[in-house]
Design a protein around this motif. Structure first.
Motif, PDB file in Angstrom:
ATOM      1  N   CYS A 145       8.762  -4.323  -1.283  1.00  0.00           N
ATOM      2  CA  CYS A 145       8.131  -3.019  -1.137  1.00  0.00           C
ATOM      3  C   CYS A 145       6.627  -3.106  -1.398  1.00  0.00           C
ATOM      4  O   CYS A 145       6.191  -3.798  -2.324  1.00  0.00           O
ATOM      5  N   PHE A 146       5.854  -2.397  -0.596  1.00  0.00           N
ATOM      6  CA  PHE A 146       4.402  -2.364  -0.732  1.00  0.00           C
ATOM      7  C   PHE A 146       3.964  -0.948  -1.069  1.00  0.00           C
ATOM      8  O   PHE A 146       4.510   0.021  -0.547  1.00  0.00           O
ATOM      9  N   TYR A 147       2.943  -0.858  -1.924  1.00  0.00           N
ATOM     10  CA  TYR A 147       2.457   0.426  -2.405  1.00  0.00           C
ATOM     11  C   TYR A 147       0.951   0.525  -2.189  1.00  0.00           C
ATOM     12  O   TYR A 147       0.238  -0.479  -2.232  1.00  0.00           O
ATOM     13  N   ALA A 148       0.474   1.724  -1.980  1.00  0.00           N
ATOM     14  CA  ALA A 148      -0.966   1.938  -1.812  1.00  0.00           C
ATOM     15  C   ALA A 148      -1.671   1.686  -3.140  1.00  0.00           C
ATOM     16  O   ALA A 148      -1.304   2.263  -4.157  1.00  0.00           O
ATOM     17  N   ILE A 190       4.606   2.480   0.950  1.00  0.00           N
ATOM     18  CA  ILE A 190       4.114   2.579   2.326  1.00  0.00           C
ATOM     19  C   ILE A 190       4.748   1.579   3.288  1.00  0.00           C
ATOM     20  O   ILE A 190       4.576   1.700   4.494  1.00  0.00           O
ATOM     21  N   LEU A 191       5.478   0.590   2.775  1.00  0.00           N
ATOM     22  CA  LEU A 191       6.133  -0.368   3.674  1.00  0.00           C
ATOM     23  C   LEU A 191       7.300  -1.017   2.956  1.00  0.00           C
ATOM     24  O   LEU A 191       7.207  -1.364   1.779  1.00  0.00           O
ATOM     25  N   ARG A 192       8.376  -1.160   3.683  1.00  0.00           N
ATOM     26  CA  ARG A 192       9.589  -1.770   3.148  1.00  0.00           C
ATOM     27  C   ARG A 192      10.051  -2.869   4.098  1.00  0.00           C
ATOM     28  O   ARG A 192      10.186  -2.647   5.305  1.00  0.00           O
ATOM     29  N   LEU A 194      14.979  -5.304  12.490  1.00  0.00           N
ATOM     30  CA  LEU A 194      15.363  -5.944  11.226  1.00  0.00           C
ATOM     31  C   LEU A 194      15.323  -4.964  10.050  1.00  0.00           C
ATOM     32  O   LEU A 194      15.655  -5.337   8.926  1.00  0.00           O
ATOM     33  N   GLY A 195      14.894  -3.736  10.302  1.00  0.00           N
ATOM     34  CA  GLY A 195      14.851  -2.740   9.236  1.00  0.00           C
ATOM     35  C   GLY A 195      13.506  -2.613   8.559  1.00  0.00           C
ATOM     36  O   GLY A 195      13.358  -1.891   7.574  1.00  0.00           O
ATOM     37  N   ILE A 196      12.487  -3.314   9.069  1.00  0.00           N
ATOM     38  CA  ILE A 196      11.141  -3.187   8.520  1.00  0.00           C
ATOM     39  C   ILE A 196      10.580  -1.834   8.935  1.00  0.00           C
ATOM     40  O   ILE A 196      10.623  -1.478  10.109  1.00  0.00           O
ATOM     41  N   SER A 197      10.064  -1.073   7.973  1.00  0.00           N
ATOM     42  CA  SER A 197       9.603   0.270   8.307  1.00  0.00           C
ATOM     43  C   SER A 197       8.583   0.790   7.308  1.00  0.00           C
ATOM     44  O   SER A 197       8.619   0.447   6.121  1.00  0.00           O
ATOM     45  N   ASP A 198       7.684   1.632   7.811  1.00  0.00           N
ATOM     46  CA  ASP A 198       6.723   2.316   6.940  1.00  0.00           C
ATOM     47  C   ASP A 198       7.060   3.798   6.827  1.00  0.00           C
ATOM     48  O   ASP A 198       6.261   4.588   6.344  1.00  0.00           O
ATOM     49  N   SER A 199       8.245   4.175   7.267  1.00  0.00           N
ATOM     50  CA  SER A 199       8.662   5.571   7.229  1.00  0.00           C
ATOM     51  C   SER A 199       9.702   5.777   6.142  1.00  0.00           C
ATOM     52  O   SER A 199      10.712   5.071   6.082  1.00  0.00           O
ATOM     53  N   LEU A 200       9.471   6.751   5.279  1.00  0.00           N
ATOM     54  CA  LEU A 200      10.438   7.025   4.229  1.00  0.00           C
ATOM     55  C   LEU A 200      11.763   7.505   4.804  1.00  0.00           C
ATOM     56  O   LEU A 200      12.809   7.309   4.224  1.00  0.00           O
ATOM     57  N   HIS A 201      11.723   8.138   5.969  1.00  0.00           N
ATOM     58  CA  HIS A 201      12.975   8.525   6.631  1.00  0.00           C
ATOM     59  C   HIS A 201      13.768   7.267   6.965  1.00  0.00           C
ATOM     60  O   HIS A 201      14.957   7.172   6.712  1.00  0.00           O
ATOM     61  N   ASN A 202      13.081   6.276   7.507  1.00  0.00           N
ATOM     62  CA  ASN A 202      13.754   5.059   7.955  1.00  0.00           C
ATOM     63  C   ASN A 202      14.193   4.179   6.808  1.00  0.00           C
ATOM     64  O   ASN A 202      15.029   3.302   6.981  1.00  0.00           O
TER      65      ASN A 202
END
Length: 450
Positions: free
Chosen positions: A277-280, A66-68, A19-27
């Motif tokens: 979007c989630f941030y530390a 850290i998460l999108r 679904l496109g959920i990712s914690d990678s900035l590349h992704n």
């Protein structure tokens, strides 16, 4: 509720990645991310701090994305009402609240079993909650404190009333008997109460796969200052995010980081990239649990809405029963008279006690001074509540309750006291204005006390 058939966590995370959920900035820049977690976050178990949660897969810096979770992966009323049968039936029950409709939608989706698009996510939801609405008579009385018992009774009554109001709709949808029960209703409403996140287009909020794995941290006194933006921009993870776009990478990162420091929570829906979007919230070392602030709550409120307590809650309050004459000699609202978590009495409680101990023959002569101080102290309390509002919905609720001088502040800063509408987020300019307003009230309060 029936126990779901076992399914691996890996399977759920693979579904989330699709679904496109990712914690990678590349992704974040890829339409087909290869992984869901592992770059910034990892699912871990923290036995002394909430159980299953998300840990840092590497060292994380405060303010770092850290998460999108893309909009298409958010479970909302809109996404569930795409079902024609459900939508048609719900339209015939407009007397139900949006939250009641969402609760019915969730139960209806659960009834689809493996035929539901959301099945991999639904299977990983908790099968029970310990919110106040689930308390038995014995458990309710075990709270002992009148205020807590009353709050529990209200929660139980509210759940039963809303369930009865929605029963006809659920029967029309031919839900299975187990999904028609009060127990199932409380489970679904607790899922919504404890796991939904704010979105600007729906007051009920959204369920956010993977994003709801974060455990809670009470908002405290963390500094809002920008700390080492230069290091953040030059961290390896953010350097990897440089793209061949028309924007300067450094300026874009500064803008994103600065915007994050102004957020009322640790995450939010970002229209620009169409994702939650989630941030530390802090700097985290690899292996440490990464926490999310849902807002400012006392332990009783956490128990009411989320079903857990904090051993040390900086926002907790203790209400103690007072003599009726103590309440009658002043106009402080009862909820403002409490003892802080550190044992200090609130200003309202201290003021009420001082006035009560004043001889009755002198109360009339000093009463106008006491109530002048009382009014400004209550205003100061309200300003603090606004500054500490945990999320846009909480902020809107506070602003809608303001009167007199506070209304003038709203008008001066072009803020509307409306019940419904778009997301309310205080701008940096408005926050500075609030701080100056607070200083003015503090000054005159000290002058009145002289």
């Amino acid at each position: 509720m029936e126990e779901a058939e076992p399914e691996t966590l890996e399977g759920f995370l693979a579904w989330a990645a699709e679904l496109g959920i990712s914690d990678s900035l590349h992704n974040f820049q890829s339409q087909k991310p290869r992984i869901c977690l592992g770059n910034s976050l990892v699912v871990s178990f923290f036995p002394d701090a909430g159980g299953r949660g998300l840990g840092a897969a590497r060292d994380l810096r405060k303010g770092e994305l850290i998460l999108r979770v893309p909009k298409s992966a958010l479970l909302t009323r809109d996404s569930l009402l795409k079902d024609g049968i459900l939508s048609s039936a719900a339209n015939g029950h407009r007397c139900l609240s949006p939250t009641q409709i969402m609760t019915v939608c969730l139960l209806y989706e659960m009834g689809k079993g493996k035929n539901s698009f959301w099945y991999p996510y639904l299977k990983h939801l908790p099968r029970s909650y310990e919110i106040l609405a689930t308390f038995s008579e014995f458990e309710k009385q075990a709270l002992q404190v009148d205020d807590a018992v009353w709050t529990t009774e209200k929660a139980i009554s509210k759940a039963e009333t809303e369930w009865k109001q929605a029963t006809l709709l659920m029967q029309e949808l031919k839900l299975k008997p187990r999904l028609l029960s009060l127990r199932a209703w409380i489970w679904a409403s607790a899922t919504i109460s404890s796991r939904t996140l704010h979105i600007p287009w729906d007051e009920v909020g959204c369920l956010c796969p993977v994003g709801d794995l974060f455990n809670y941290a009470a908002p405290g006194g963390e500094s809002k200052d920008i700390e080492n933006v230069e290091n953040l921009m030059h961290s390896s993870s953010l350097q990897d995010d440089s793209l061949s776009s028309g924007h300067s990478t450094d300026s874009l990162l500064v803008e994103r980081y600065d915007a994050q420091l102004q957020r009322l929570t640790d995450g939010g829906y970002d229209d620009d990239i169409g994702a939650y979007c989630f941030y530390a919230r802090n700097n985290y070392k690899k292996g440490e649990q990464v926490l999310l602030s849902y807002g400012t709550y006392t332990n009783l409120e956490l128990l009411e809405h989320y079903g857990f307590l904090l051993n040390k809650n900086p926002n907790d309050k203790v209400f103690i029963p007072l003599e009726p004459s103590m309440y009658s000699c002043n106009s402080w609202p009862k909820e403002s008279m409490y003892i802080h978590q550190d044992g200090q009495p609130s200003f309202a409680l201290l003021s009420a006690l001082r006035l009560w101990t004043t001889p009755q023959s002198q109360r009339r002569s000093i009463g106008h001074l006491a109530y002048s101080v009382e009014g400004d102290s209550l205003l100061l309390f309200t300003i603090d509540e606004i500054q500490n509002a945990g999320n846009p919905m909480e902020l809107r609720k506070l602003l809608c309750q303001l009167e007199s001088e506070a209304c003038a502040f709203l008008e001066a800063n072009s803020l509307q006291k409306e019940e419904n509408g778009g997301e309310l987020v205080l701008s940096r300019k408005t926050k500075r204005s609030i701080e100056r307003w607070k200083l003015a009230v503090e000054w005159r309060l000290r002058r009145e006390g002289d």
